[in-house]
Design a protein around this motif. Sequence first.
Motif, mmCIF file in Angstrom:
data_model
loop_
_atom_site.group_PDB
_atom_site.id
_atom_site.type_symbol
_atom_site.label_atom_id
_atom_site.label_comp_id
_atom_site.label_asym_id
_atom_site.label_seq_id
_atom_site.Cartn_x
_atom_site.Cartn_y
_atom_site.Cartn_z
ATOM 1 N N ASN A 16 11.121 31.900 35.657
ATOM 2 C CA ASN A 16 11.864 31.610 36.894
ATOM 3 C C ASN A 16 11.295 32.274 38.151
ATOM 4 O OD1 ASN A 16 13.805 30.086 35.392
ATOM 5 N ND2 ASN A 16 14.799 32.007 34.811
ATOM 6 N N VAL A 17 10.020 32.625 38.139
ATOM 7 C CA VAL A 17 9.415 33.151 39.366
ATOM 8 C C VAL A 17 8.756 32.034 40.179
ATOM 9 C CG1 VAL A 17 9.042 35.452 38.425
ATOM 10 C CG2 VAL A 17 7.222 33.723 38.232
ATOM 11 N N LYS A 97 12.579 37.554 45.851
ATOM 12 C CA LYS A 97 14.038 37.618 45.958
ATOM 13 C C LYS A 97 14.660 38.543 44.922
ATOM 14 C CE LYS A 97 14.747 33.212 48.292
ATOM 15 N NZ LYS A 97 15.354 31.868 48.244
ATOM 16 N N SER A 98 14.101 38.576 43.719
ATOM 17 C CA SER A 98 14.640 39.473 42.690
ATOM 18 C C SER A 98 13.991 40.846 42.751
ATOM 19 C CB SER A 98 14.455 38.866 41.296
ATOM 20 O OG SER A 98 13.085 38.696 41.003
ATOM 21 N N LYS A 124 8.552 32.912 46.768
ATOM 22 C CA LYS A 124 9.923 32.846 47.315
ATOM 23 C C LYS A 124 10.094 33.727 48.562
ATOM 24 C CE LYS A 124 11.826 31.763 42.748
ATOM 25 N NZ LYS A 124 12.888 32.024 41.743
ATOM 26 N N VAL A 125 9.028 33.822 49.346
ATOM 27 C CA VAL A 125 9.116 34.495 50.646
ATOM 28 C C VAL A 125 9.325 33.380 51.670
ATOM 29 C CG1 VAL A 125 8.022 36.099 52.253
ATOM 30 C CG2 VAL A 125 7.520 36.250 49.807
ATOM 31 N N ALA A 134 7.444 41.808 51.725
ATOM 32 C CA ALA A 134 7.038 41.342 50.389
ATOM 33 C C ALA A 134 5.832 42.132 49.892
ATOM 34 C CB ALA A 134 6.725 39.849 50.435
ATOM 35 N N ILE A 135 4.860 42.317 50.765
ATOM 36 C CA ILE A 135 3.666 43.082 50.371
ATOM 37 C C ILE A 135 4.040 44.519 50.023
ATOM 38 C CG2 ILE A 135 1.454 43.986 51.206
ATOM 39 C CD1 ILE A 135 1.136 41.422 52.824
ATOM 40 N N SER A 136 4.930 45.124 50.828
ATOM 41 C CA SER A 136 5.349 46.512 50.581
ATOM 42 C C SER A 136 6.102 46.640 49.260
ATOM 43 C CB SER A 136 6.236 46.994 51.736
ATOM 44 O OG SER A 136 5.532 46.973 52.957
#
Length: 446
Positions: A16-17, A97-98, A124-125, A134-136
């Motif tokens: 689910n990714v 998101k998760s 999912k960004v 997201a990168i962090s």
Amino acid sequence: MIKSNEFFVILIGRPNVGKSTIFNKILGKTSALSSKIAGTTLDLNIKKVTCDGLDFLISDSGGFNVSPANETEKKIKEKVFEYSKKADIVLFAVDFKSGFIPEDREIFLRLVRNEANVVLVINKVDSPKDFQNAISEFSSLGIKKTIVTSAESGTGIDDIIEEIKNEINFKKPNKPLKKNDESGFKIAIIGRPNSGKSTYINSILKEDLLFTDQKPGTTRDSIDTYIKYKGHNITLIDTAGIRKKSRLDLNSTAFQKQSIEQIKRADVVIVFIDVNSEISHEDLSLLKRITLDKKPFIIAFTKWDLKERDILNTEVNLKKEIKFKLKEFHETPFVYISSKINKNLYKILDLSIEIYNSKGIRIKKKDFNKFIEEAKLNAKTGRLFKYITYGVQKEVEEIPTFILFTGNKGKIFTMIDIKFLRNEIKERFGIKSNVEVIIEYKKYNA
């Protein structure tokens, strides 16, 4: 079984990714052939793909479960990791998101043990403002190659395909040549200190041959690096950063002189500008200098991954803003790159080859004048070309140069008119570099 000479890409990640969505989006942007690869079983879905003349295999490990509940799932898991050993690239997909969870680390450690070439795909960004977050979030994994995507909307899919193409081209291979092998053509990479010049070359070569540092001005001398790319022998010239005079920098004049000399050596010039800094007087002066020297050039905006975005300041709006600030150079190719996430790195080389090849374009006089006559009859172009009696291409120049003769002393061609004429010539004859247009008055006798 997968043959040793076939380039193989596999998508791996917990359920689910968005692996299947990424997989299908990649297939949608390429030419895919459904085929059964001998020896593959269970849920390992492999497709043959062709993109821009390059062939590769890509697999979606859709049925992969990190914590198998039965023997069948265990076999699937082992099959996935077995094929990760054979892969030229492992696209390790995670879900922004998760967030970062223990299962992600478990998969990554297994890939490390397999010595896999891992590209982290953060899916999912959905908002540009979350790009840096997201990168962090996944930075603790220490994966140098990172691509941020929103597979549902298609964002970032082109970057994945570009990375695959880069790796294929690199394995052809893209080897450094012997020292002082200057056959082929030269690319000068110039820009202010700390604009990312040396980091870019390190990324292209896949190894730290040049010393890089956050302290401006660490490149003390120009360095020539020789590579072979797509059959071309290329000399990359990394210049010392051009900087303004300062009491703290007694050698600034020497640095500037050296960089200008390297521009003269080059066949194509790449101007690096840090997209997170304001476009400075030094940047504009440099661009004008290259224009006066009639050198074909590309403007590369670096560190694109660090550019802050919000809802109002989207990527499209940022690019429009940049083009407005550099409207004087709008005919020049703009490339937005990031060495950190490998965005558009090889696009610079591809464009440079196209521009270099334009230098050798020779257009026959009859073909050029046929173009002028047709342009006179066109509603869009006729308003300017009606003043042109005939034209010729000058002998070999740094950029293609054309002389247009007019018999009308009363017509004054403005800079806007000249730009229009240049663009029409470029479009008609497929010229990738800048072109020069010279207007001369000459009484025309038929």
